[in-house]
Design a protein around this motif. Sequence first.
Motif, PDB file in Angstrom:
ATOM      1  N   MET A   1       0.853  -1.106  -0.074  1.00 25.33           N
ATOM      2  CA  MET A   1       0.130   0.092   0.192  1.00 25.33           C
ATOM      3  C   MET A   1       0.782   1.408   0.045  1.00 25.33           C
ATOM      4  SD  MET A   1      -3.158   0.789   0.061  1.00 25.33           S
ATOM      5  CE  MET A   1      -3.988   2.494   0.515  1.00 25.33           C
ATOM      6  N   HIS A   2       0.735   1.944  -1.012  1.00 27.96           N
ATOM      7  CA  HIS A   2       1.472   3.205  -1.024  1.00 27.96           C
ATOM      8  C   HIS A   2       1.205   4.356   0.250  1.00 27.96           C
ATOM      9  CE1 HIS A   2      -2.250   4.836  -2.398  1.00 27.96           C
ATOM     10  NE2 HIS A   2      -2.020   5.983  -2.038  1.00 27.96           N
ATOM     11  N   ARG A   3       2.024   5.112   0.633  1.00 27.65           N
ATOM     12  CA  ARG A   3       1.906   6.055   1.560  1.00 27.65           C
ATOM     13  C   ARG A   3       2.321   7.601   1.164  1.00 27.65           C
ATOM     14  NH1 ARG A   3       4.834   5.215   6.485  1.00 27.65           N
ATOM     15  NH2 ARG A   3       6.229   3.737   5.535  1.00 27.65           N
ATOM     16  N   ILE A   4       1.701   8.428   1.240  1.00 33.90           N
ATOM     17  CA  ILE A   4       2.105   9.657   0.666  1.00 33.90           C
ATOM     18  C   ILE A   4       2.259  10.733   1.958  1.00 33.90           C
ATOM     19  CG2 ILE A   4       1.390  11.778  -0.739  1.00 33.90           C
ATOM     20  CD1 ILE A   4       1.814   8.980  -2.215  1.00 33.90           C
ATOM     21  N   ASP A   5       3.170  11.320   2.034  1.00 34.58           N
ATOM     22  CA  ASP A   5       3.446  12.614   3.348  1.00 34.58           C
ATOM     23  C   ASP A   5       2.987  13.845   2.656  1.00 34.58           C
ATOM     24  OD1 ASP A   5       4.311  14.332   5.069  1.00 34.58           O
ATOM     25  OD2 ASP A   5       6.069  13.121   5.513  1.00 34.58           O
ATOM     26  N   TYR A   6       1.981  14.607   3.130  1.00 38.68           N
ATOM     27  CA  TYR A   6       1.630  15.696   2.394  1.00 38.68           C
ATOM     28  C   TYR A   6       2.042  17.061   3.139  1.00 38.68           C
ATOM     29  CZ  TYR A   6      -2.221  12.543   0.295  1.00 38.68           C
ATOM     30  OH  TYR A   6      -2.897  11.826  -0.434  1.00 38.68           O
ATOM     31  N   ARG A   7       2.711  16.601   4.258  1.00 39.81           N
ATOM     32  CA  ARG A   7       3.049  17.980   5.103  1.00 39.81           C
ATOM     33  C   ARG A   7       4.097  18.958   4.335  1.00 39.81           C
ATOM     34  NH1 ARG A   7       6.383  15.369   9.643  1.00 39.81           N
ATOM     35  NH2 ARG A   7       6.975  13.918   7.918  1.00 39.81           N
ATOM     36  N   TYR A   8       4.452  18.655   3.293  1.00 37.26           N
ATOM     37  CA  TYR A   8       5.630  19.813   2.674  1.00 37.26           C
ATOM     38  C   TYR A   8       5.059  20.173   1.353  1.00 37.26           C
ATOM     39  CZ  TYR A   8       8.298  17.647   6.313  1.00 37.26           C
ATOM     40  OH  TYR A   8       8.555  17.121   7.520  1.00 37.26           O
ATOM     41  N   LEU A   9       3.776  19.949   1.138  1.00 39.40           N
ATOM     42  CA  LEU A   9       2.985  20.615   0.111  1.00 39.40           C
ATOM     43  C   LEU A   9       2.135  21.889   0.486  1.00 39.40           C
ATOM     44  CD1 LEU A   9       1.520  17.616  -2.063  1.00 39.40           C
ATOM     45  CD2 LEU A   9       3.553  19.050  -2.465  1.00 39.40           C
ATOM     46  N   ARG A  10       1.910  22.811  -0.150  1.00 39.19           N
ATOM     47  CA  ARG A  10       1.150  23.872  -0.031  1.00 39.19           C
ATOM     48  C   ARG A  10      -0.444  23.394   0.501  1.00 39.19           C
ATOM     49  NH1 ARG A  10       4.313  26.130  -3.977  1.00 39.19           N
ATOM     50  NH2 ARG A  10       5.858  27.473  -3.200  1.00 39.19           N
ATOM     51  N   PRO A  11      -0.944  23.731   1.485  1.00 38.34           N
ATOM     52  CA  PRO A  11      -2.344  23.177   1.816  1.00 38.34           C
ATOM     53  C   PRO A  11      -3.257  22.904   0.706  1.00 38.34           C
ATOM     54  CG  PRO A  11      -1.749  24.638   3.542  1.00 38.34           C
ATOM     55  CD  PRO A  11      -0.717  24.877   2.267  1.00 38.34           C
ATOM     56  N   LYS A  12      -3.458  23.694  -0.182  1.00 42.86           N
ATOM     57  CA  LYS A  12      -4.569  23.555  -0.998  1.00 42.86           C
ATOM     58  C   LYS A  12      -4.149  22.627  -2.024  1.00 42.86           C
ATOM     59  CE  LYS A  12      -6.815  27.935  -0.357  1.00 42.86           C
ATOM     60  NZ  LYS A  12      -7.103  29.358  -0.674  1.00 42.86           N
ATOM     61  N   LYS A  13      -3.126  22.857  -2.585  1.00 42.15           N
ATOM     62  CA  LYS A  13      -2.160  21.683  -3.391  1.00 42.15           C
ATOM     63  C   LYS A  13      -2.390  20.233  -2.815  1.00 42.15           C
ATOM     64  CE  LYS A  13       1.975  20.382  -6.002  1.00 42.15           C
ATOM     65  NZ  LYS A  13       3.266  20.864  -6.478  1.00 42.15           N
ATOM     66  N   ALA A  14      -1.995  20.412  -1.647  1.00 35.00           N
ATOM     67  CA  ALA A  14      -2.086  18.868  -0.722  1.00 35.00           C
ATOM     68  C   ALA A  14      -3.379  18.219  -0.761  1.00 35.00           C
ATOM     69  CB  ALA A  14      -1.541  18.957   0.526  1.00 35.00           C
ATOM     70  N   ALA A  15      -4.418  18.974  -0.709  1.00 36.77           N
ATOM     71  CA  ALA A  15      -6.040  18.837  -0.759  1.00 36.77           C
ATOM     72  C   ALA A  15      -6.231  18.261  -1.666  1.00 36.77           C
ATOM     73  CB  ALA A  15      -6.945  19.766  -0.193  1.00 36.77           C
ATOM     74  N   TRP A  16      -6.039  18.875  -3.063  1.00 38.79           N
ATOM     75  CA  TRP A  16      -6.078  18.441  -4.277  1.00 38.79           C
ATOM     76  C   TRP A  16      -5.486  17.230  -4.640  1.00 38.79           C
ATOM     77  CZ3 TRP A  16      -3.154  21.182  -8.869  1.00 38.79           C
ATOM     78  CH2 TRP A  16      -3.560  20.574 -10.206  1.00 38.79           C
ATOM     79  N   LEU A  17      -4.165  16.983  -4.351  1.00 39.58           N
ATOM     80  CA  LEU A  17      -3.771  15.621  -4.458  1.00 39.58           C
ATOM     81  C   LEU A  17      -4.309  14.644  -3.771  1.00 39.58           C
ATOM     82  CD1 LEU A  17      -0.908  14.314  -5.751  1.00 39.58           C
ATOM     83  CD2 LEU A  17       0.122  14.738  -3.489  1.00 39.58           C
ATOM     84  N   GLU A  18      -4.664  14.848  -2.523  1.00 40.57           N
ATOM     85  CA  GLU A  18      -5.336  13.903  -1.790  1.00 40.57           C
ATOM     86  C   GLU A  18      -6.571  13.393  -2.589  1.00 40.57           C
ATOM     87  OE1 GLU A  18      -6.286  12.848   2.941  1.00 40.57           O
ATOM     88  OE2 GLU A  18      -6.025  14.942   2.379  1.00 40.57           O
ATOM     89  N   ARG A  19      -7.415  14.176  -2.993  1.00 40.18           N
ATOM     90  CA  ARG A  19      -8.556  13.925  -3.825  1.00 40.18           C
ATOM     91  C   ARG A  19      -8.226  13.142  -5.024  1.00 40.18           C
ATOM     92  NH1 ARG A  19      -9.826  19.412  -2.744  1.00 40.18           N
ATOM     93  NH2 ARG A  19      -9.045  20.095  -5.094  1.00 40.18           N
ATOM     94  N   MET A  20      -7.118  13.335  -5.641  1.00 45.48           N
ATOM     95  CA  MET A  20      -6.491  12.392  -6.736  1.00 45.48           C
ATOM     96  C   MET A  20      -6.423  11.171  -6.344  1.00 45.48           C
ATOM     97  SD  MET A  20      -4.017  14.999  -8.779  1.00 45.48           S
ATOM     98  CE  MET A  20      -3.987  14.088 -10.157  1.00 45.48           C
ATOM     99  N   PHE A  21      -5.732  11.007  -5.195  1.00 44.78           N
ATOM    100  CA  PHE A  21      -5.387   9.606  -4.593  1.00 44.78           C
ATOM    101  C   PHE A  21      -6.755   8.938  -4.099  1.00 44.78           C
ATOM    102  CE2 PHE A  21      -0.902  10.772  -4.040  1.00 44.78           C
ATOM    103  CZ  PHE A  21      -0.609   9.658  -4.762  1.00 44.78           C
ATOM    104  N   GLN A  22      -7.823   9.647  -3.965  1.00 45.01           N
ATOM    105  CA  GLN A  22      -9.204   8.951  -3.532  1.00 45.01           C
ATOM    106  C   GLN A  22      -9.745   8.565  -4.734  1.00 45.01           C
ATOM    107  OE1 GLN A  22     -10.598  12.044  -0.885  1.00 45.01           O
ATOM    108  NE2 GLN A  22      -9.451  11.306   0.656  1.00 45.01           N
ATOM    109  N   THR A  23      -9.624   9.099  -6.143  1.00 52.00           N
ATOM    110  CA  THR A  23     -10.236   8.835  -7.308  1.00 52.00           C
ATOM    111  C   THR A  23     -10.121   7.298  -7.496  1.00 52.00           C
ATOM    112  OG1 THR A  23      -9.772  10.800  -8.203  1.00 52.00           O
ATOM    113  CG2 THR A  23     -10.512   9.158  -9.556  1.00 52.00           C
ATOM    114  N   PRO A  24     -11.221   6.543  -7.697  1.00 55.53           N
ATOM    115  CA  PRO A  24     -11.021   5.176  -7.899  1.00 55.53           C
ATOM    116  C   PRO A  24      -9.924   4.699  -9.183  1.00 55.53           C
ATOM    117  CG  PRO A  24     -13.302   5.670  -7.643  1.00 55.53           C
ATOM    118  CD  PRO A  24     -12.673   7.044  -7.602  1.00 55.53           C
ATOM    119  N   PHE A  25      -9.104   3.922  -8.889  1.00 51.77           N
ATOM    120  CA  PHE A  25      -8.149   3.464  -9.893  1.00 51.77           C
ATOM    121  C   PHE A  25      -7.792   1.862  -9.706  1.00 51.77           C
ATOM    122  CE2 PHE A  25      -3.363   3.288 -10.818  1.00 51.77           C
ATOM    123  CZ  PHE A  25      -3.428   3.512 -12.073  1.00 51.77           C
TER     124      PHE A  25
END
Length: 425
Positions: A1-25
């Motif tokens: 299972m992949h793990r992503i550390d979002y702490r060093y992204l700007r908050p809105k970009k991090a939230a956008w990335l998190e939504r991408m990872f939640q997209t069914p794949f």
Amino acid sequence: MHRIDYRYLRPKKAAWLERMFQTPFPCRQDLQLWSGQNAVIFPRRLVSREQYANGQGGVLDKNGSFVELSANPGRIGGAYPMEVSEIRDKTVVFCGYLYQHWGHFLVESTARLWYFLKNDPTVDKYVFFLDENMPRTIGGNFREFLELLGVWDKCEFISSPVRYRKVIIPEPAYLCMQYWSEEYIAVFDTVASNAAQNPDWDLPNKIFFTRSHFAKDSGYEFGMDALDHFFQENGFSVLAPERMSLSQMICTIRNADTVATISGTLPHNMLFGNPNQKLVILERLVINVDHQVCVDQMRSLNVVRIDANYPIYTIDTHGPYMVGCNHILSRYAEDSGMLPPDAYYTSEAYRNRCFKQYMRSYQDNYRYRWHKESWYPDIADSLWEAYEDSYGYFRDFLDGNRPFLREHYFQIHYWKQFIKRIIKR
């Protein structure tokens, strides 16, 4: 299972990335095949110069109808008027368009090669199409990839329409943000397992794949030397992957505990990596790269993403970019127990030099136009967030209080403000 550390992204970009990872794949097991007699494989025709990665091309059935399974959705597909003068009495597998851009090759040109691993004895050739009337020599790492897979001797590359006795079209084993298959990863594992290790190669535990050599020639990327120095001082071997053979790059990746790299297509090379491997991505873009989101999941990578950039204006994917040792990278270094960035590379003088180079490049490429993509409204909050974060570093230049290009020394606004300051004294 992949793990992503979002702490060093700007908050809105991090939230956008998190939504991408939640997209069914989903991982699919039911890849389809099409086969037809007397079908035509025809080369790519560009639709426009601006759409350099797109175009028309693929397969026509015996009746002249386009076979949809031969399309690369959203990229290449569809027929155009043509004459077919060549007929070959062969059974072939359609492999799609061969991008001679390494990142595109990895994620798009390899997606149908899973069929080769089926060892179908009836197949005479594996056919890639190129650009219309533009035959090219396939060499370098593109050829080495196909050699390591074992398919090179059966490969055929066409730049004009060819009719074949029988054409087999495998469904792509991966489509970005839509689905993937273990059979796609099996192609990269096969290539990697056939990459012979040379005892003279240095295989360090920590590597940083740099783009500095590209940056020096391109005139689009500034501040790369700061990142090189930061990782070198922290015990990473700084390597230019374009100067390595594919076998050497694969062995280097697979023997490393940590791989760090600039964002873009460079991290796509982790398709050759190990499950659960640590990947550090230094972001030069405001956008999140969708293909890399998929690679992280398919390889189950442990990823840290760091916004080590200074975005000012909206740009296309060619840049220009300005990266470096900003407050976000400094925070990552502190949290990770690493040596802080060198004072020279965090100095105002160094940043200003990069800024001036960036502005010259922007003016050369866009003049005074505001570049925008059709999908920019969807990420306007991330674009604004990145601009606000960088504005503080270059406030005086952007507000017109300091000239930074030669022609700006003659700006009336600047001299008006300068005279006002003198009078106030």
